[in-house]
Scaffold this motif. Structure first.
Motif, PDB file in Angstrom:
ATOM      1  N   ASP A   6      44.280  23.417  43.496  1.00  0.00           N
ATOM      2  CA  ASP A   6      43.007  23.109  42.860  1.00  0.00           C
ATOM      3  C   ASP A   6      43.288  21.995  41.855  1.00  0.00           C
ATOM      4  O   ASP A   6      44.316  22.007  41.183  1.00  0.00           O
ATOM      5  N   ALA A   7      42.383  21.051  41.746  1.00  0.00           N
ATOM      6  CA  ALA A   7      42.586  19.923  40.828  1.00  0.00           C
ATOM      7  C   ALA A   7      42.096  20.222  39.410  1.00  0.00           C
ATOM      8  O   ALA A   7      42.337  19.443  38.499  1.00  0.00           O
ATOM      9  N   GLY A   8      41.407  21.376  39.232  1.00  0.00           N
ATOM     10  CA  GLY A   8      40.911  21.731  37.902  1.00  0.00           C
ATOM     11  C   GLY A   8      39.646  21.007  37.547  1.00  0.00           C
ATOM     12  O   GLY A   8      38.978  20.505  38.440  1.00  0.00           O
ATOM     13  N   PRO A   9      39.291  20.910  36.294  1.00  0.00           N
ATOM     14  CA  PRO A   9      40.056  21.341  35.114  1.00  0.00           C
ATOM     15  C   PRO A   9      40.248  22.855  35.110  1.00  0.00           C
ATOM     16  O   PRO A   9      39.530  23.586  35.781  1.00  0.00           O
ATOM     17  N   PHE A  10      41.224  23.293  34.301  1.00  0.00           N
ATOM     18  CA  PHE A  10      41.570  24.700  34.225  1.00  0.00           C
ATOM     19  C   PHE A  10      41.283  25.243  32.834  1.00  0.00           C
ATOM     20  O   PHE A  10      41.382  24.526  31.836  1.00  0.00           O
ATOM     21  N   TYR A  11      40.963  26.547  32.787  1.00  0.00           N
ATOM     22  CA  TYR A  11      40.575  27.204  31.545  1.00  0.00           C
ATOM     23  C   TYR A  11      41.322  28.517  31.384  1.00  0.00           C
ATOM     24  O   TYR A  11      41.655  29.185  32.355  1.00  0.00           O
ATOM     25  N   HIS A  12      41.543  28.892  30.121  1.00  0.00           N
ATOM     26  CA  HIS A  12      42.150  30.177  29.784  1.00  0.00           C
ATOM     27  C   HIS A  12      41.343  30.788  28.651  1.00  0.00           C
ATOM     28  O   HIS A  12      41.103  30.131  27.635  1.00  0.00           O
ATOM     29  N   GLY A  13      40.911  32.039  28.829  1.00  0.00           N
ATOM     30  CA  GLY A  13      40.164  32.750  27.796  1.00  0.00           C
ATOM     31  C   GLY A  13      41.022  33.786  27.115  1.00  0.00           C
ATOM     32  O   GLY A  13      41.773  34.516  27.762  1.00  0.00           O
ATOM     33  N   THR A  14      40.929  33.859  25.791  1.00  0.00           N
ATOM     34  CA  THR A  14      41.788  34.743  25.002  1.00  0.00           C
ATOM     35  C   THR A  14      41.161  35.010  23.641  1.00  0.00           C
ATOM     36  O   THR A  14      40.211  34.341  23.231  1.00  0.00           O
ATOM     37  N   LYS A  15      41.705  35.953  22.917  1.00  0.00           N
ATOM     38  CA  LYS A  15      41.338  36.162  21.511  1.00  0.00           C
ATOM     39  C   LYS A  15      42.250  35.352  20.589  1.00  0.00           C
ATOM     40  O   LYS A  15      41.959  35.178  19.420  1.00  0.00           O
ATOM     41  N   ALA A  16      43.361  34.865  21.125  1.00  0.00           N
ATOM     42  CA  ALA A  16      44.344  34.145  20.313  1.00  0.00           C
ATOM     43  C   ALA A  16      43.787  32.795  19.862  1.00  0.00           C
ATOM     44  O   ALA A  16      43.155  32.081  20.634  1.00  0.00           O
ATOM     45  N   GLU A  17      44.047  32.475  18.600  1.00  0.00           N
ATOM     46  CA  GLU A  17      43.655  31.179  18.057  1.00  0.00           C
ATOM     47  C   GLU A  17      44.844  30.236  18.216  1.00  0.00           C
ATOM     48  O   GLU A  17      45.902  30.439  17.624  1.00  0.00           O
ATOM     49  N   LEU A  18      44.647  29.212  19.048  1.00  0.00           N
ATOM     50  CA  LEU A  18      45.737  28.303  19.397  1.00  0.00           C
ATOM     51  C   LEU A  18      45.353  26.872  19.057  1.00  0.00           C
ATOM     52  O   LEU A  18      44.173  26.561  18.869  1.00  0.00           O
ATOM     53  N   GLY A  19      46.343  26.006  19.019  1.00  0.00           N
ATOM     54  CA  GLY A  19      46.100  24.604  18.705  1.00  0.00           C
ATOM     55  C   GLY A  19      46.400  23.704  19.890  1.00  0.00           C
ATOM     56  O   GLY A  19      47.115  24.085  20.823  1.00  0.00           O
ATOM     57  N   ILE A  20      45.858  22.504  19.838  1.00  0.00           N
ATOM     58  CA  ILE A  20      46.123  21.507  20.866  1.00  0.00           C
ATOM     59  C   ILE A  20      47.632  21.274  20.930  1.00  0.00           C
ATOM     60  O   ILE A  20      48.289  21.106  19.904  1.00  0.00           O
ATOM     61  N   GLY A  21      48.179  21.279  22.143  1.00  0.00           N
ATOM     62  CA  GLY A  21      49.613  21.081  22.320  1.00  0.00           C
ATOM     63  C   GLY A  21      50.424  22.372  22.346  1.00  0.00           C
ATOM     64  O   GLY A  21      51.590  22.355  22.738  1.00  0.00           O
ATOM     65  N   ASP A  22      49.825  23.488  21.895  1.00  0.00           N
ATOM     66  CA  ASP A  22      50.517  24.777  21.987  1.00  0.00           C
ATOM     67  C   ASP A  22      50.683  25.148  23.460  1.00  0.00           C
ATOM     68  O   ASP A  22      49.994  24.624  24.338  1.00  0.00           O
ATOM     69  N   PHE A  23      51.585  26.095  23.715  1.00  0.00           N
ATOM     70  CA  PHE A  23      51.838  26.549  25.081  1.00  0.00           C
ATOM     71  C   PHE A  23      51.533  28.034  25.206  1.00  0.00           C
ATOM     72  O   PHE A  23      51.891  28.824  24.321  1.00  0.00           O
ATOM     73  N   LEU A  24      50.893  28.388  26.286  1.00  0.00           N
ATOM     74  CA  LEU A  24      50.741  29.785  26.678  1.00  0.00           C
ATOM     75  C   LEU A  24      51.917  30.097  27.584  1.00  0.00           C
ATOM     76  O   LEU A  24      52.187  29.350  28.531  1.00  0.00           O
ATOM     77  N   VAL A  25      52.628  31.186  27.307  1.00  0.00           N
ATOM     78  CA  VAL A  25      53.812  31.520  28.091  1.00  0.00           C
ATOM     79  C   VAL A  25      53.730  32.956  28.591  1.00  0.00           C
ATOM     80  O   VAL A  25      53.061  33.808  27.989  1.00  0.00           O
ATOM     81  N   ALA A  26      54.420  33.212  29.678  1.00  0.00           N
ATOM     82  CA  ALA A  26      54.531  34.570  30.212  1.00  0.00           C
ATOM     83  C   ALA A  26      55.350  35.414  29.246  1.00  0.00           C
ATOM     84  O   ALA A  26      55.998  34.891  28.336  1.00  0.00           O
ATOM     85  N   GLY A  27      55.320  36.725  29.466  1.00  0.00           N
ATOM     86  CA  GLY A  27      56.129  37.618  28.650  1.00  0.00           C
ATOM     87  C   GLY A  27      55.340  38.400  27.619  1.00  0.00           C
ATOM     88  O   GLY A  27      55.932  39.124  26.812  1.00  0.00           O
ATOM     89  N   HIS A  28      54.009  38.293  27.653  1.00  0.00           N
ATOM     90  CA  HIS A  28      53.157  39.053  26.735  1.00  0.00           C
ATOM     91  C   HIS A  28      52.573  40.261  27.465  1.00  0.00           C
ATOM     92  O   HIS A  28      52.508  40.295  28.688  1.00  0.00           O
ATOM     93  N   ARG A  29      52.111  41.220  26.698  1.00  0.00           N
ATOM     94  CA  ARG A  29      51.510  42.423  27.287  1.00  0.00           C
ATOM     95  C   ARG A  29      50.170  42.080  27.945  1.00  0.00           C
ATOM     96  O   ARG A  29      49.433  41.224  27.476  1.00  0.00           O
ATOM     97  N   SER A  30      49.873  42.806  29.018  1.00  0.00           N
ATOM     98  CA  SER A  30      48.620  42.632  29.731  1.00  0.00           C
ATOM     99  C   SER A  30      47.439  43.020  28.845  1.00  0.00           C
ATOM    100  O   SER A  30      47.509  44.008  28.113  1.00  0.00           O
ATOM    101  N   ASN A  31      46.349  42.272  28.914  1.00  0.00           N
ATOM    102  CA  ASN A  31      45.120  42.640  28.209  1.00  0.00           C
ATOM    103  C   ASN A  31      44.504  43.896  28.803  1.00  0.00           C
ATOM    104  O   ASN A  31      43.734  44.584  28.139  1.00  0.00           O
TER     105      ASN A  31
END
Length: 132
Positions: A6-31
């Motif tokens: 898929d060419a995207g754009p892609f989206y991620h929904g979360t409660k976490a407050e993140l900044g531009i350039g931050d990375f979402l990484v595996a290894g966190h507990r499932s919601n």
């Protein structure tokens, strides 16, 4: 990267407050199953699906939807595509590689409080296995 699903754009929904350039990484507990540590980061090419994830994620904080950029290969999310929606109409994906935050989406379709409660109840009653 390998095959482009898929060419995207892609989206991620979360409660976490993140900044531009931050990375979402595996290894966190499932919601949805906190006893499971996830081997992947999940995302969608549909804004409404990411908004749903942000709304129903645990916690009382406001949800956030981010435009994300995969940094490696990704695949169809087998938790929804193979089990519930063959052909991947939700355009849901997962990656074991990080996702880079590109921007925050200010205006996305939000659920009513009643709809959020119904979704949370539905998720809590689900006995489906998470393919990790």
């Amino acid at each position: 990267m390998g095959n482009v699903l898929d060419a995207g754009p892609f989206y991620h929904g979360t409660k976490a407050e993140l900044g531009i350039g931050d990375f979402l990484v595996a290894g966190h507990r499932s919601n949805f199953r906190p006893e499971i540590v996830m081997n992947h980061v999940y995302f969608s090419a549909r804004l409404d699906i990411a908004g749903l994830a942000a709304d129903v994620a645990p916690g009382d904080d406001a949800g956030h939807v981010y435009v994300v950029e995969p940094t490696g290969d990704f695949e169809d999310d087998p938790n929804v595509t193979d089990k519930r929606f063959p052909g991947n109409p939700t355009r849901s994906y997962r990656s074991s590689e990080p996702l880079r935050i590109v921007e925050e989406v200010a205006d996305w379709p939000r659920l009513s409080e009643e709809a959020v409660q119904r979704w949370r109840e539905r998720i809590s009653k689900s006995d489906g296995e998470i393919i990790n």
